[in-house]
Every structure is written in structure tokens, then in C-alpha cells.
Scaffold this active site. Structure first.
Site, short mmCIF file in Angstrom:
data_model
loop_
_atom_site.label_atom_id
_atom_site.label_comp_id
_atom_site.label_asym_id
_atom_site.label_seq_id
_atom_site.Cartn_x
_atom_site.Cartn_y
_atom_site.Cartn_z
CG ASP A 30 -2.05 1.01 1.09
OD1 ASP A 30 -3.21 0.59 1.03
OD2 ASP A 30 -1.76 2.23 1.06
CB ILE A 31 0.88 4.17 -2.26
CG1 ILE A 31 1.97 5.04 -2.83
CG2 ILE A 31 -0.39 4.96 -2.01
CD1 ILE A 31 1.66 5.54 -4.23
N GLY A 91 -15.38 3.21 4.04
CA GLY A 91 -14.02 3.69 3.81
C GLY A 91 -13.42 3.27 2.49
CD GLN A 92 -14.82 -0.31 -2.41
OE1 GLN A 92 -15.96 -0.55 -2.02
NE2 GLN A 92 -14.26 -0.95 -3.42
CG HIS A 98 -8.67 -2.70 -2.19
ND1 HIS A 98 -9.60 -2.05 -2.97
CD2 HIS A 98 -8.57 -1.98 -1.05
CE1 HIS A 98 -10.03 -0.97 -2.34
NE2 HIS A 98 -9.42 -0.91 -1.16
CG HIS A 100 -6.75 -2.74 3.24
ND1 HIS A 100 -5.99 -1.62 3.03
CD2 HIS A 100 -7.98 -2.45 2.74
CE1 HIS A 100 -6.72 -0.67 2.43
NE2 HIS A 100 -7.94 -1.15 2.24
#
Ligand code: AMP
Length: 112
Positions: A30-31, A91-92, A98, A100
Site C-alpha cells: 500500500d502506498i 471507507g472504500q 482489494h 488489506h
């Protein structure tokens, strides 16, 4: 889907720190990591959210969980949290499924 940032990662059109690739899934860092270990496991196929999965996607859904397990194993995580935000209120922010994979610290419950 041409405008989807995660489809572009699958296609190799934008860079990502990939940690695992399978026939069904790609996993990358994750960035904006929220933990010492934070990876995203995504299907190669574009599906917006869990609520959009069809019964025919059973194998794909299973493949995502197994890929998440393999990422955690590969990274030496024994205790970790999997999160799948579904819909804006949850919170998407990226509308390509995806999972997490978060680890390397403790996590509170209930979640915020
Ligand atoms: P969510 O809020 O559950 O939709 O999670 C989306 C996640 O994607 C966030 O944690 C972002 O930091 C992450 N993200 C967005 N763009 C990228 C990218 N190009 N490479 C890696 N992670 C990204």
C-alpha cells in the site's frame, strides 16, 4: 477497466511494489501504509466491491483469501488483520476489490 488505477497496476501501466502474483490475483505494498506491513491483494479481474461479486466468482473470492494468506506467510506474519472496505461509508476509496493485509503491530477492536 481503463480508468481504474488498480487495473493499471495489474496491466503494468503504473508501478507498484508487487510482492505476489498468481493467475487470479496481484499483491503489492500500500502506498500509504497504516502498519509496518500493509499490502493490498486484488483480483486481476475488475470487480468494484464485494457486493458486486457473483456466485460464479466463488473461486476468485477464495483465491483472494489464499493469496492474502500467502502474502502474510511470505512476509513472516503470524498475526495480522485482513480488511475489505465495501462502499464509501465503510471507507472504500478505490473501487476495485482489494483485501488489506495489515501486520507488524497490534490492532484495536472494535475498529474505528
Ligand atoms: P480503501 O480505502 O479500502 O479503498 O483502500 C485503498 C487503498 O489503496 C489505500 O490504502 C491507498 O493508500 C491505496 N492505494 C491507492 N493508490 C495506490 C497505489 N497506486 N499503489 C498502492 N496503493 C495505493
Amino acid at each position: 477497466m481503463s480508468s481504474c488505477i488498480f487495473c493499471k497496476i495489474v496491466a503494468g501501466q503504473i508501478p507498484a511494489a508487487v510482492v505476489l502474483e498468481t493467475s487470479d490475483a496481484v499483491a503489492f505494498r500500500d502506498i500509504n501504509a497504516q502498519a509496518p506491513h500493509h499490502y493490498l491483494v486484488i483480483p486481476r479481474k475488475h470487480v468494484e466491491a464485494i457486493k458486486d461479486l457473483e456466485d460464479a466468482d466463488q473461486a476468485l473470492a477464495g483465491a483472494l483469501l489464499l493469496a492474502a494468506r500467502d502474502v502474510a506467510r511470505q512476509q513472516g506474519l503470524d498475526s495480522y488483520r485482513l480488511v475489505v472496505n465495501t462502499g464509501p461509508d465503510a471507507g472504500q476509496t478505490v473501487f476495485h476489490i482489494h483485501v488489506h493485509v495489515l501486520g507488524g503491530r497490534g490492532f484495536a477492536w472494535p475498529p474505528g
